[in-house]
Design a protein around this motif. Structure first.
Motif, short mmCIF file in Angstrom:
data_model
loop_
_atom_site.label_atom_id
_atom_site.label_comp_id
_atom_site.label_asym_id
_atom_site.label_seq_id
_atom_site.Cartn_x
_atom_site.Cartn_y
_atom_site.Cartn_z
N ALA A 1 -12.30 5.10 -1.93
CA ALA A 1 -13.39 6.06 -2.09
C ALA A 1 -14.33 5.60 -3.19
O ALA A 1 -13.97 4.79 -4.06
CB ALA A 1 -12.84 7.44 -2.42
N LEU A 2 -15.56 6.11 -3.12
CA LEU A 2 -16.58 5.84 -4.13
C LEU A 2 -17.03 7.16 -4.73
O LEU A 2 -17.16 8.17 -4.02
CB LEU A 2 -17.81 5.18 -3.51
N VAL A 3 -17.31 7.15 -6.03
CA VAL A 3 -17.91 8.31 -6.67
C VAL A 3 -19.01 7.81 -7.60
O VAL A 3 -18.85 6.81 -8.29
CB VAL A 3 -16.86 9.15 -7.44
N ALA A 4 -20.16 8.50 -7.59
CA ALA A 4 -21.26 8.13 -8.47
C ALA A 4 -20.94 8.57 -9.89
O ALA A 4 -20.45 9.69 -10.10
CB ALA A 4 -22.56 8.76 -7.98
N ALA A 5 -21.23 7.72 -10.85
CA ALA A 5 -20.90 8.01 -12.25
C ALA A 5 -21.57 9.28 -12.75
O ALA A 5 -21.03 9.99 -13.62
CB ALA A 5 -21.29 6.83 -13.12
N SER A 6 -22.73 9.60 -12.20
CA SER A 6 -23.47 10.78 -12.67
C SER A 6 -23.02 12.07 -12.01
O SER A 6 -23.53 13.15 -12.33
CB SER A 6 -24.97 10.58 -12.39
N ASN A 7 -22.08 11.98 -11.09
CA ASN A 7 -21.66 13.16 -10.32
C ASN A 7 -20.81 14.09 -11.20
O ASN A 7 -19.69 13.74 -11.59
CB ASN A 7 -20.86 12.72 -9.09
#
Length: 256
Positions: free
Chosen positions: A43-49
């Motif tokens: 999975a990927l998650v955006a750092a700003s999320n």
């Protein structure tokens, strides 16, 4: 697995078919994937999320030992399919499904997609088919990839439970003949569906409904092979219905 690299590659149909992987993008899609029995590869998650629900999902992913890569917003956007990404996506394995694995309840209802091209329509049909008891949705050649990110997103998790299968006309024809399934095809010139559903018809036990391309309608092959053409009666002032809406109405009418 280099999750970002693979996610970018899976934007292409050829890559999805080669790797037998797909992308579920957005909070709802990833949450539904986590609830399913399908295997998640990364999975990927955006750092700003900072969305609370996205963070809870990310925590669940880590807890299950699923590789989770944190990336910049720019990197995430390069892998995302939406114009305004929610900052989380997951890569899942396409389940191994074919016609031989489909459960055949009585009465049996199948949906056949005849060269449908709009991902939103196909995703909506998958969700509707799952909700109204169709045993499977079968895509014939010319139909948009069932594991296209837009299809997955618009199906809202139905993919992960409802059998969605691609096959050739030859395979489908053999399957229908061997299991004595009637092929009905939706066409404005067909007989009213209500009339076709007359009582005491043994054919009502096993029906496959084919729906055609959004612009061109049924293919010549489907029209020629159909046992019966059926139509929904609508106001004469209206030319046609959206294919996903029409499919939902027919499935509802076909419920036992």
């Amino acid at each position: 697995m280099r999750v970002l690299t693979v996610a970018r590659d899976l934007r292409r149909r050829h890559a999805r078919e080669r790797h037998q992987l797909f992308v579920a993008e957005g909070v709802r899609a990833v949450d539904e994937l986590l609830r399913s029995s399908l295997t998640i590869r990364g999975a990927l998650v955006a750092a700003s999320n900072t969305d609370d629900r996205a963070q809870a999902i990310a925590s669940t992913l880590r807890g299950r030992g699923i590789p989770l890569q944190e990336v910049t917003d720019t990197e995430f956007a390069s892998a995302a399919d939406t114009e305004t990404p929610q900052g989380i996506l997951a890569i899942g394995e396409v389940p191994s499904r074919n016609l031989s694995t489909v459960a055949l309840p009585t009465p049996l209802r199948l949906i056949i997609l005849d060269a449908l091209q709009d991902p939103g329509n196909v995703g909506t049909i998958l969700r509707t088919a799952a909700a109204l008891g169709a045993a499977a949705t079968i895509a014939l050649p010319g139909t948009v990839d069932l594991w296209n990110a837009k299809v997955v997103r618009s199906s809202m998790g139905a993919h992960f439970l409802h059998p969605a299968i691609s096959c050739t006309w030859e395979v489908l024809t053999s399957f229908l003949a061997e299991r004595d399934v009637e092929l009905w095809a939706a066409d404005a010139a067909g007989e009213p569906l209500a009339k076709a559903l007359a009582p005491n018809s043994a054919a009502l036990d096993r029906i496959a409904i084919a729906v055609g391309n959004e612009g061109a309608g049924l293919s010549t092959q489907t029209r020629g092979r159909a046992d019966r053409l059926v139509a929904i009666e609508i106001s004469p002032e209206i030319e046609s219905l959206n294919v996903a809406v029409a499919t939902g109405i027919m499935l509802y009418q076909l419920r036992p």
